[in-house]
Design a protein around this motif. Structure first.
Motif, PDB file in Angstrom:
ATOM      1  N   SER A  30     -27.512 -28.401  66.592  1.00 41.10           N
ATOM      2  CA  SER A  30     -26.629 -28.193  68.008  1.00 41.10           C
ATOM      3  C   SER A  30     -25.306 -27.706  67.774  1.00 41.10           C
ATOM      4  O   SER A  30     -24.753 -27.301  68.798  1.00 41.10           O
ATOM      5  CB  SER A  30     -26.687 -29.726  68.744  1.00 41.10           C
ATOM      6  OG  SER A  30     -25.764 -30.621  68.089  1.00 41.10           O
ATOM      7  N   PHE A  31     -24.934 -27.922  66.807  1.00 43.48           N
ATOM      8  CA  PHE A  31     -23.466 -27.382  66.503  1.00 43.48           C
ATOM      9  C   PHE A  31     -23.664 -25.998  65.633  1.00 43.48           C
ATOM     10  O   PHE A  31     -22.439 -25.411  65.064  1.00 43.48           O
ATOM     11  CB  PHE A  31     -22.661 -28.213  65.448  1.00 43.48           C
ATOM     12  CG  PHE A  31     -22.040 -29.283  66.298  1.00 43.48           C
ATOM     13  CD1 PHE A  31     -20.798 -29.332  66.854  1.00 43.48           C
ATOM     14  CD2 PHE A  31     -22.793 -30.598  66.450  1.00 43.48           C
ATOM     15  CE1 PHE A  31     -20.123 -30.308  67.769  1.00 43.48           C
ATOM     16  CE2 PHE A  31     -22.123 -31.745  67.342  1.00 43.48           C
ATOM     17  CZ  PHE A  31     -21.063 -31.449  67.930  1.00 43.48           C
ATOM     18  N   GLY A  32     -24.671 -25.382  65.686  1.00 42.55           N
ATOM     19  CA  GLY A  32     -24.805 -24.356  64.832  1.00 42.55           C
ATOM     20  C   GLY A  32     -24.967 -24.283  63.118  1.00 42.55           C
ATOM     21  O   GLY A  32     -24.820 -23.243  62.654  1.00 42.55           O
ATOM     22  N   ILE A  33     -25.109 -25.586  62.564  1.00 38.34           N
ATOM     23  CA  ILE A  33     -25.158 -25.773  61.175  1.00 38.34           C
ATOM     24  C   ILE A  33     -26.525 -25.921  60.741  1.00 38.34           C
ATOM     25  O   ILE A  33     -27.244 -26.976  61.345  1.00 38.34           O
ATOM     26  CB  ILE A  33     -24.226 -26.980  60.990  1.00 38.34           C
ATOM     27  CG1 ILE A  33     -22.673 -26.705  61.405  1.00 38.34           C
ATOM     28  CG2 ILE A  33     -24.074 -27.112  59.332  1.00 38.34           C
ATOM     29  CD1 ILE A  33     -21.975 -27.800  61.271  1.00 38.34           C
ATOM     30  N   SER A  34     -27.034 -25.211  59.950  1.00 39.31           N
ATOM     31  CA  SER A  34     -28.565 -25.201  59.401  1.00 39.31           C
ATOM     32  C   SER A  34     -28.250 -25.995  57.803  1.00 39.31           C
ATOM     33  O   SER A  34     -27.709 -25.115  57.183  1.00 39.31           O
ATOM     34  CB  SER A  34     -29.004 -24.124  59.331  1.00 39.31           C
ATOM     35  OG  SER A  34     -30.523 -23.963  58.624  1.00 39.31           O
ATOM     36  N   ALA A  35     -28.898 -27.047  57.805  1.00 41.23           N
ATOM     37  CA  ALA A  35     -28.561 -27.721  56.537  1.00 41.23           C
ATOM     38  C   ALA A  35     -30.280 -27.946  55.896  1.00 41.23           C
ATOM     39  O   ALA A  35     -31.100 -28.518  56.597  1.00 41.23           O
ATOM     40  CB  ALA A  35     -28.209 -28.991  56.580  1.00 41.23           C
ATOM     41  N   PRO A  36     -30.556 -27.446  54.699  1.00 38.34           N
ATOM     42  CA  PRO A  36     -31.959 -27.585  54.280  1.00 38.34           C
ATOM     43  C   PRO A  36     -32.244 -28.968  54.137  1.00 38.34           C
ATOM     44  O   PRO A  36     -31.445 -29.866  53.939  1.00 38.34           O
ATOM     45  CB  PRO A  36     -32.116 -26.734  52.829  1.00 38.34           C
ATOM     46  CG  PRO A  36     -30.826 -26.137  52.873  1.00 38.34           C
ATOM     47  CD  PRO A  36     -29.811 -26.626  53.881  1.00 38.34           C
ATOM     48  N   SER A  37     -33.455 -29.458  54.498  1.00 38.99           N
ATOM     49  CA  SER A  37     -34.081 -30.858  54.517  1.00 38.99           C
ATOM     50  C   SER A  37     -33.648 -31.678  53.085  1.00 38.99           C
ATOM     51  O   SER A  37     -33.270 -32.672  52.865  1.00 38.99           O
ATOM     52  CB  SER A  37     -35.222 -30.987  54.727  1.00 38.99           C
ATOM     53  OG  SER A  37     -36.183 -30.471  53.873  1.00 38.99           O
ATOM     54  N   LYS A  38     -33.755 -30.698  52.020  1.00 34.83           N
ATOM     55  CA  LYS A  38     -33.533 -31.343  50.656  1.00 34.83           C
ATOM     56  C   LYS A  38     -32.133 -31.700  50.309  1.00 34.83           C
ATOM     57  O   LYS A  38     -31.784 -32.672  49.756  1.00 34.83           O
ATOM     58  CB  LYS A  38     -34.224 -30.338  49.429  1.00 34.83           C
ATOM     59  CG  LYS A  38     -34.009 -30.526  48.068  1.00 34.83           C
ATOM     60  CD  LYS A  38     -34.371 -29.723  47.174  1.00 34.83           C
ATOM     61  CE  LYS A  38     -34.166 -30.028  45.824  1.00 34.83           C
ATOM     62  NZ  LYS A  38     -34.479 -29.025  44.679  1.00 34.83           N
ATOM     63  N   GLN A  39     -31.156 -30.709  51.016  1.00 36.61           N
ATOM     64  CA  GLN A  39     -29.724 -31.171  50.924  1.00 36.61           C
ATOM     65  C   GLN A  39     -29.360 -32.291  51.487  1.00 36.61           C
ATOM     66  O   GLN A  39     -28.620 -33.203  51.218  1.00 36.61           O
ATOM     67  CB  GLN A  39     -28.986 -29.804  51.266  1.00 36.61           C
ATOM     68  CG  GLN A  39     -27.392 -30.056  51.097  1.00 36.61           C
ATOM     69  CD  GLN A  39     -26.641 -28.660  51.368  1.00 36.61           C
ATOM     70  OE1 GLN A  39     -27.256 -28.042  52.113  1.00 36.61           O
ATOM     71  NE2 GLN A  39     -25.496 -28.547  50.735  1.00 36.61           N
ATOM     72  N   LEU A  40     -29.967 -32.612  52.858  1.00 28.12           N
ATOM     73  CA  LEU A  40     -29.723 -33.536  53.556  1.00 28.12           C
ATOM     74  C   LEU A  40     -30.119 -34.809  52.830  1.00 28.12           C
ATOM     75  O   LEU A  40     -29.477 -35.880  52.837  1.00 28.12           O
ATOM     76  CB  LEU A  40     -30.423 -33.540  54.994  1.00 28.12           C
ATOM     77  CG  LEU A  40     -29.819 -32.683  56.069  1.00 28.12           C
ATOM     78  CD1 LEU A  40     -30.651 -32.476  57.456  1.00 28.12           C
ATOM     79  CD2 LEU A  40     -28.366 -33.122  56.460  1.00 28.12           C
ATOM     80  N   ARG A  41     -31.332 -34.839  52.178  1.00 28.26           N
ATOM     81  CA  ARG A  41     -31.712 -36.120  51.615  1.00 28.26           C
ATOM     82  C   ARG A  41     -30.806 -36.274  50.398  1.00 28.26           C
ATOM     83  O   ARG A  41     -30.730 -37.597  50.089  1.00 28.26           O
ATOM     84  CB  ARG A  41     -33.406 -35.842  50.934  1.00 28.26           C
ATOM     85  CG  ARG A  41     -34.244 -35.787  52.067  1.00 28.26           C
ATOM     86  CD  ARG A  41     -35.710 -35.916  51.393  1.00 28.26           C
ATOM     87  NE  ARG A  41     -35.798 -34.722  50.786  1.00 28.26           N
ATOM     88  CZ  ARG A  41     -36.552 -33.689  50.971  1.00 28.26           C
ATOM     89  NH1 ARG A  41     -36.794 -33.388  52.244  1.00 28.26           N
ATOM     90  NH2 ARG A  41     -36.608 -32.752  49.933  1.00 28.26           N
TER      91      ARG A  41
END
Length: 228
Positions: A30-41
């Motif tokens: 929603s803030f225009g930031i795309s983070a790969p799911s692997k990085q979030l984990r």
């Protein structure tokens, strides 16, 4: 057996990591930031401001605070009501108390979230102390929460304490504070990551803690040198 057992809450005592990660993904997008799911984990369990700074290093502090606030509001409304405690939690805490241990919570979550979790867990009568995220300026892997929990336990020496958590950041906070680190697989981090971060034991869930208590050597209370 004596000593203190300090528990992380989210991902260790309550099953909320998948929901939290989904909430983070929605909020960041929603803030225009795309983070790969692997990085979030990989970053799950890290201090929130530090995590956002890692994902979006060009953002200033005010922008990061806005993201953190939005994520917290979204989580409380859409995800917090669905959180449930892990099976065997009360049995695990009872086993610790039966062996003379003391229990503290040390969690990065805010006090209103913790109040909700405590209402679900049904272990308040077994908890001796609580250290919450809004009491410290930095969350894990900074050792401040672990140190605060020890202080709330009456100044229990770190060498007599075991920190139980589901992330490498819990383990690093424990080790930096001078405590033993144990891990659970209740979150999204694999056993190998927890071991590399310093966990001496990794169990499937908090409900398994009883059988590991039986293996642990008694922790002797430090004896002060007598000065004549």
């Amino acid at each position: 057996m004596s000593g203190a057992y300090i528990f992380d809450v989210e991902g260790t005592l309550v099953d909320c990591v998948a929901a939290n990660l989904k909430c983070w993904d929605e909020t960041l997008r929603s803030f225009g930031i795309s983070a790969p799911s692997k990085q979030l984990r990989l970053l799950s369990g890290m201090d929130g401001d530090e995590m956002v700074a890692t994902l979006a290093p060009t953002l200033d502090k005010r922008a990061r605070e806005k993201i953190l606030s939005t994520q917290g509001e979204r989580y409380r409304v859409h995800y917090l009501p669905g959180v449930r405690p892990f099976t065997g939690l009360r049995k695990a805490f009872t086993a610790i108390k039966a062996r003379g241990g003391r229990i503290a919570l040390a969690t990065d979550c805010q006090s209103d979230e913790l109040e909700h979790y405590r209402g679900l867990m049904n272990v308040d009568d077994l908890i001796d102390a609580v250290a919450c995220g809004d009491e410290v300026s930095k969350g894990k892997p900074d050792p401040a929460l672990v140190e605060l929990a020890l202080n709330h336990l009456g100044g229990t020496p770190a060498m007599l304490a075991t920190m139980v958590g589901d992330t490498p950041f819990d383990a690093k906070a424990a080790r930096r504070a001078g405590a033993t680190a144990w891990g659970t697989l209740g979150g999204c981090h694999p056993r190998s990551s927890l071991l590399r971060a310093g966990c001496s034991i990794v169990m499937s869930s908090v409900g398994d803690i009883g059988r590991f208590l039986n293996r642990q050597k008694p922790k002797a209370t430090p004896v002060s040198a007598h000065r004549g």
